[in-house]
Design a protein around this motif. Structure first.
Motif, short mmCIF file in Angstrom:
data_model
loop_
_atom_site.label_atom_id
_atom_site.label_comp_id
_atom_site.label_asym_id
_atom_site.label_seq_id
_atom_site.Cartn_x
_atom_site.Cartn_y
_atom_site.Cartn_z
N ASP A 1 55.44 15.50 92.26
CA ASP A 1 54.83 15.22 93.72
C ASP A 1 53.35 16.02 93.55
O ASP A 1 53.57 17.29 93.38
CB ASP A 1 55.63 15.76 94.87
CG ASP A 1 55.06 15.38 96.07
OD1 ASP A 1 53.96 14.53 96.02
OD2 ASP A 1 55.18 15.97 97.11
N PRO A 2 52.34 15.24 93.54
CA PRO A 2 51.01 16.00 93.60
C PRO A 2 50.65 16.97 94.85
O PRO A 2 50.16 18.08 94.57
CB PRO A 2 50.02 14.76 93.68
CG PRO A 2 50.82 13.56 93.14
CD PRO A 2 52.34 13.99 93.79
N ALA A 3 51.27 16.84 95.76
CA ALA A 3 51.20 17.78 97.13
C ALA A 3 51.85 19.14 96.67
O ALA A 3 51.43 20.03 97.02
CB ALA A 3 51.69 17.07 98.19
N ARG A 4 52.87 18.92 95.60
CA ARG A 4 53.63 20.25 95.57
C ARG A 4 52.44 21.35 94.70
O ARG A 4 52.57 22.53 94.66
CB ARG A 4 54.68 19.85 94.49
CG ARG A 4 55.65 21.31 94.57
CD ARG A 4 56.93 20.82 93.64
NE ARG A 4 56.98 20.60 92.21
CZ ARG A 4 56.88 21.61 91.47
NH1 ARG A 4 57.20 22.84 91.85
NH2 ARG A 4 56.85 21.36 90.17
N ILE A 5 51.85 20.60 93.85
CA ILE A 5 50.89 21.47 93.12
C ILE A 5 49.80 22.02 93.81
O ILE A 5 49.39 23.36 93.58
CB ILE A 5 50.23 20.63 92.21
CG1 ILE A 5 51.29 19.76 91.12
CG2 ILE A 5 49.07 21.42 91.15
CD1 ILE A 5 50.79 19.06 90.04
N ALA A 6 49.06 21.49 94.53
CA ALA A 6 47.86 21.88 95.63
C ALA A 6 48.42 22.08 96.88
O ALA A 6 48.23 21.29 97.90
CB ALA A 6 46.77 20.90 95.63
N ARG A 7 49.27 23.12 97.20
CA ARG A 7 49.80 23.57 98.64
C ARG A 7 48.49 23.67 99.67
O ARG A 7 48.59 23.39 100.80
CB ARG A 7 50.80 24.37 98.51
CG ARG A 7 51.98 24.21 97.87
CD ARG A 7 53.35 24.97 98.25
NE ARG A 7 54.50 24.73 97.35
CZ ARG A 7 55.21 23.69 97.87
NH1 ARG A 7 55.23 23.01 98.82
NH2 ARG A 7 56.28 23.56 96.97
N ARG A 8 47.79 24.43 99.24
CA ARG A 8 46.62 24.65 100.02
C ARG A 8 45.39 24.20 99.72
O ARG A 8 45.18 23.98 98.28
CB ARG A 8 46.50 26.14 100.54
CG ARG A 8 46.39 27.08 99.48
CD ARG A 8 46.91 28.55 99.70
NE ARG A 8 46.74 29.33 98.48
CZ ARG A 8 46.32 30.58 98.28
NH1 ARG A 8 45.54 31.15 99.30
NH2 ARG A 8 46.43 30.94 96.96
N PRO A 9 44.51 23.77 100.53
CA PRO A 9 43.23 23.46 99.92
C PRO A 9 42.29 24.39 99.31
O PRO A 9 42.48 25.59 99.48
CB PRO A 9 42.41 22.90 101.25
CG PRO A 9 42.84 23.70 102.40
CD PRO A 9 44.37 23.82 101.95
N GLY A 10 41.52 24.04 98.44
CA GLY A 10 40.67 24.88 97.54
C GLY A 10 39.77 25.53 98.42
O GLY A 10 39.28 25.23 99.48
N PRO A 11 38.52 26.22 97.86
CA PRO A 11 37.44 26.88 98.61
C PRO A 11 36.57 25.74 99.05
O PRO A 11 36.46 24.59 98.42
CB PRO A 11 36.82 27.80 97.72
CG PRO A 11 37.32 27.44 96.20
CD PRO A 11 38.55 26.92 96.21
N ARG A 12 36.01 25.82 100.01
CA ARG A 12 35.02 24.88 100.69
C ARG A 12 33.59 25.43 100.35
O ARG A 12 33.39 26.55 100.08
CB ARG A 12 35.09 24.96 102.18
CG ARG A 12 36.25 24.71 102.87
CD ARG A 12 36.92 23.47 102.52
NE ARG A 12 36.50 22.58 103.89
CZ ARG A 12 36.67 21.12 103.86
NH1 ARG A 12 37.32 20.77 102.93
NH2 ARG A 12 36.61 20.51 104.87
N PRO A 13 32.78 24.42 100.05
CA PRO A 13 31.41 24.72 99.55
C PRO A 13 30.69 25.49 100.71
O PRO A 13 30.89 25.18 101.83
CB PRO A 13 30.78 23.42 99.15
CG PRO A 13 31.79 22.34 99.89
CD PRO A 13 33.12 22.87 99.87
N GLY A 14 29.56 26.23 100.36
CA GLY A 14 28.95 26.95 101.24
C GLY A 14 27.96 26.08 101.67
O GLY A 14 27.63 25.05 101.43
N PRO A 15 27.01 26.66 102.77
CA PRO A 15 25.94 25.61 103.37
C PRO A 15 24.82 25.37 102.45
O PRO A 15 24.25 24.43 102.65
CB PRO A 15 25.31 26.85 104.45
CG PRO A 15 25.85 27.91 104.09
CD PRO A 15 26.93 28.13 103.18
N ARG A 16 24.64 26.07 101.31
CA ARG A 16 23.74 25.57 100.44
C ARG A 16 23.94 25.06 99.01
O ARG A 16 23.41 24.98 98.17
CB ARG A 16 22.45 26.59 100.23
CG ARG A 16 21.73 27.01 101.66
CD ARG A 16 20.53 27.79 101.38
NE ARG A 16 19.65 27.42 100.29
CZ ARG A 16 18.79 26.57 99.96
NH1 ARG A 16 18.28 25.91 100.89
NH2 ARG A 16 18.21 26.51 98.66
#
Length: 71
Positions: free
Chosen positions: A47-62
């Motif tokens: 299950d791909p959801a098992r690999i990425a349980r939480r989202p990665g870092p969000r891009p900054g404003p710039r």
């Protein structure tokens, strides 16, 4: 029926192996999770959801300004 294919196990080794097989059979017949509590079963291993349980870092404003490298 269980058959020994290779080797010559002692009666103690054979009894230990049969005890494990019997315990697994009883656990699966009773519907208990044989992988322990909270562990995913074989149907959930891919299950791909098992690999990425939480989202990665969000891009900054710039972040958009650093996406293009003139070459």
């Amino acid at each position: 029926m269980i058959r020994v294919v290779r080797g010559n196990p002692t009666p103690e080794e054979l009894a230990a192996a049969l005890a494990v097989v019997r315990a697994r059979a009883v656990a699966s017949a009773s519907g208990a999770d044989s992988f322990g509590s909270g562990a995913p079963g074989p149907e959930q291993w891919s299950d791909p959801a098992r690999i990425a349980r939480r989202p990665g870092p969000r891009p900054g404003p710039r972040a958009w300004a650093r996406t293009y490298w003139p070459g």
